[in-house]
Design a protein around this motif. Structure first.
Motif, PDB file in Angstrom:
ATOM      1  N   ARG A 177     -10.335 -19.365   1.115  1.00  0.00           N
ATOM      2  CA  ARG A 177      -9.139 -19.159   1.940  1.00  0.00           C
ATOM      3  C   ARG A 177      -8.099 -18.276   1.280  1.00  0.00           C
ATOM      4  O   ARG A 177      -7.222 -17.735   1.943  1.00  0.00           O
ATOM      5  CB  ARG A 177      -8.525 -20.521   2.296  1.00  0.00           C
ATOM      6  N   GLY A 178      -8.199 -18.121  -0.030  1.00  0.00           N
ATOM      7  CA  GLY A 178      -7.237 -17.264  -0.709  1.00  0.00           C
ATOM      8  C   GLY A 178      -7.603 -15.796  -0.667  1.00  0.00           C
ATOM      9  O   GLY A 178      -6.858 -14.951  -1.172  1.00  0.00           O
ATOM     10  N   LEU A 179      -8.738 -15.463  -0.049  1.00  0.00           N
ATOM     11  CA  LEU A 179      -9.203 -14.084   0.017  1.00  0.00           C
ATOM     12  C   LEU A 179      -9.229 -13.599   1.465  1.00  0.00           C
ATOM     13  O   LEU A 179      -9.623 -14.335   2.364  1.00  0.00           O
ATOM     14  CB  LEU A 179     -10.612 -13.955  -0.580  1.00  0.00           C
ATOM     15  N   GLU A 180      -8.823 -12.362   1.656  1.00  0.00           N
ATOM     16  CA  GLU A 180      -8.903 -11.746   2.976  1.00  0.00           C
ATOM     17  C   GLU A 180     -10.264 -11.076   3.158  1.00  0.00           C
ATOM     18  O   GLU A 180     -10.948 -10.753   2.176  1.00  0.00           O
ATOM     19  CB  GLU A 180      -7.798 -10.689   3.121  1.00  0.00           C
ATOM     20  N   LEU A 181     -10.650 -10.878   4.405  1.00  0.00           N
ATOM     21  CA  LEU A 181     -11.873 -10.136   4.675  1.00  0.00           C
ATOM     22  C   LEU A 181     -11.582  -8.640   4.545  1.00  0.00           C
ATOM     23  O   LEU A 181     -10.613  -8.129   5.109  1.00  0.00           O
ATOM     24  CB  LEU A 181     -12.411 -10.462   6.063  1.00  0.00           C
TER      25      LEU A 181
ATOM     26  N   VAL B 224     -11.861  -8.125  -2.910  1.00  0.00           N
ATOM     27  CA  VAL B 224     -11.828  -8.609  -4.297  1.00  0.00           C
ATOM     28  C   VAL B 224     -11.151  -7.621  -5.242  1.00  0.00           C
ATOM     29  O   VAL B 224     -11.174  -7.820  -6.456  1.00  0.00           O
ATOM     30  CB  VAL B 224     -13.263  -8.912  -4.807  1.00  0.00           C
ATOM     31  N   SER B 225     -10.536  -6.593  -4.694  1.00  0.00           N
ATOM     32  CA  SER B 225      -9.899  -5.591  -5.555  1.00  0.00           C
ATOM     33  C   SER B 225      -8.757  -6.194  -6.365  1.00  0.00           C
ATOM     34  O   SER B 225      -8.433  -5.714  -7.451  1.00  0.00           O
ATOM     35  CB  SER B 225      -9.385  -4.412  -4.722  1.00  0.00           C
ATOM     36  N   GLY B 226      -8.132  -7.251  -5.853  1.00  0.00           N
ATOM     37  CA  GLY B 226      -7.050  -7.908  -6.572  1.00  0.00           C
ATOM     38  C   GLY B 226      -7.500  -8.568  -7.860  1.00  0.00           C
ATOM     39  O   GLY B 226      -6.668  -8.938  -8.693  1.00  0.00           O
ATOM     40  N   PHE B 227      -8.814  -8.707  -8.026  1.00  0.00           N
ATOM     41  CA  PHE B 227      -9.364  -9.287  -9.248  1.00  0.00           C
ATOM     42  C   PHE B 227      -9.992  -8.210 -10.135  1.00  0.00           C
ATOM     43  O   PHE B 227     -10.779  -8.514 -11.029  1.00  0.00           O
ATOM     44  CB  PHE B 227     -10.404 -10.353  -8.905  1.00  0.00           C
ATOM     45  N   GLY B 228      -9.647  -6.967  -9.857  1.00  0.00           N
ATOM     46  CA  GLY B 228     -10.141  -5.865 -10.671  1.00  0.00           C
ATOM     47  C   GLY B 228     -11.577  -5.491 -10.386  1.00  0.00           C
ATOM     48  O   GLY B 228     -12.228  -4.828 -11.208  1.00  0.00           O
ATOM     49  N   LEU B 229     -12.092  -5.866  -9.228  1.00  0.00           N
ATOM     50  CA  LEU B 229     -13.485  -5.589  -8.873  1.00  0.00           C
ATOM     51  C   LEU B 229     -13.555  -4.571  -7.745  1.00  0.00           C
ATOM     52  O   LEU B 229     -12.783  -4.627  -6.785  1.00  0.00           O
ATOM     53  CB  LEU B 229     -14.191  -6.878  -8.440  1.00  0.00           C
TER      54      LEU B 229
END
Length: 302
Positions: free
Chosen positions: A141-145, A242-247
């Motif tokens: 839920r903490g991640l957007e599509l 997942v870009s917010g996690f450097g991926l």
């Protein structure tokens, strides 16, 4: 094994395990969670403390470890005259309690190695897990599509779904279940598992951990490292942002993304197969070192 030798191996193993779990342990101490990296500690049951315990594998007696490992599960002290007792895995006791697990893991890994890998799934299992799902019901839920809900559903609709892994398939949404080419079950797992599957590659770590002290510590940590790398790719190829996690995303909805994913799959399959063979070798050693009278009793009971 001389004490100075196994002590050095044990210390190096613990240091490596601590380094691999440091970020998770620090987050846990602060009450924080990481939706990608914490997966191996929430989905699987092995704790960081269990991961840092070093085992030499079956058939190795550790000089002077009898008292120290007397409380360790499946170990027994071995008399050493006037010296401090040695310690080794009690294979008679181990097989009496774990033979079903050993037989299952051995059969599963052997069949996986015998089956040709498949490289055409493109990680769509993660997309099928959110297919036609409302935002409030997403697993992460903490991640957007990454491309939004409608576009995510369109990707699923436009591709054949060919998931072979039950523990991925069972999380498909109800709308996605009938779209899969197969209907994996727990009972059919040994008939469907193939090394191209990313989840099967992560599970090598699970099987190594389940076998406990008969698997050498280096094999367990190598399997953990592989599972960690696979998890990262699994999420990079997922519909989540997942870009917010450097991926960097692997856009499997594009030809370029499909090629990148399949190339990574091939590398993981080769590494997973190498580890499968090491786990099977550990089982073979344990069977060979098992007391003959225990083998005879097992044969009569079968």
């Amino acid at each position: 094994m001389p004490e100075h030798e196994w002590r050095a191996l044990e210390r190096a193993h613990a240091e490596r395990a601590d380094a691999l779990t440091a970020a998770h342990r620090e987050r846990k101490s602060r009450g924080e969670r990481h939706p990608i990296e914490d997966f191996l500690f929430t989905y699987y049951t092995t704790t960081p403390g269990q991961l840092r315990r070093w085992h030499p594998g079956a058939g190795v007696a550790l000089a002077g470890a009898g008292e120290e490992r007397a409380s360790w599960r499946h170990y027994r002290p071995e008399p050493a005259g006037d010296a401090v007792a040695d310690a080794a895995v009690d294979l008679e006791e181990y097989f009496a309690k774990r033979s079903g697990t050993v037989d299952y893991v051995e059969s599963l890994l052997e069949r996986t190695l015998d089956r040709p890998p498949r490289f055409g799934c493109f990680g769509l299992h993660e997309w099928a897990m959110v297919y036609r799902m409302s935002p409030e019901h997403l697993r992460h839920r903490g991640l957007e599509l990454r491309v939004g809900h409608e576009a995510t559903d369109a990707v699923v609709d436009a591709h054949p779904i060919v998931c072979t892994h039950f523990d991925a398939y069972r999380f498909f949404t109800d709308a996605a279940l009938p779209l899969n080419e197969l209907t994996p079950t727990r009972e059919s797992q040994r008939d469907l598992e193939q090394s191209g599957c990313l989840h099967a590659g992560m599970d090598v770590y699970k099987w190594a951990a389940k076998l406990g002290p008969i698997v050498p510590g280096a094999v367990l940590l190598d399997a953990f490292v592989l599972a960690s790398e696979i998890r990262e790719v699994d999420m990079r190829a997922s519909p989540y942002e997942v870009s917010g996690f450097g991926l960097a995303a692997i856009p499997i909805e594009t030809p370029e993304g499909k090629r990148e994913y399949a190339d990574l799959q091939r590398g993981f399959a080769a590494r997973g197969d190498a580890l499968r063979r090491q786990v099977l070798a550990a089982i073979s050693v344990a069977r060979a070192e098992r007391p003959a009278e225990a083998e005879a009793c097992a044969g009569r009971s079968d």
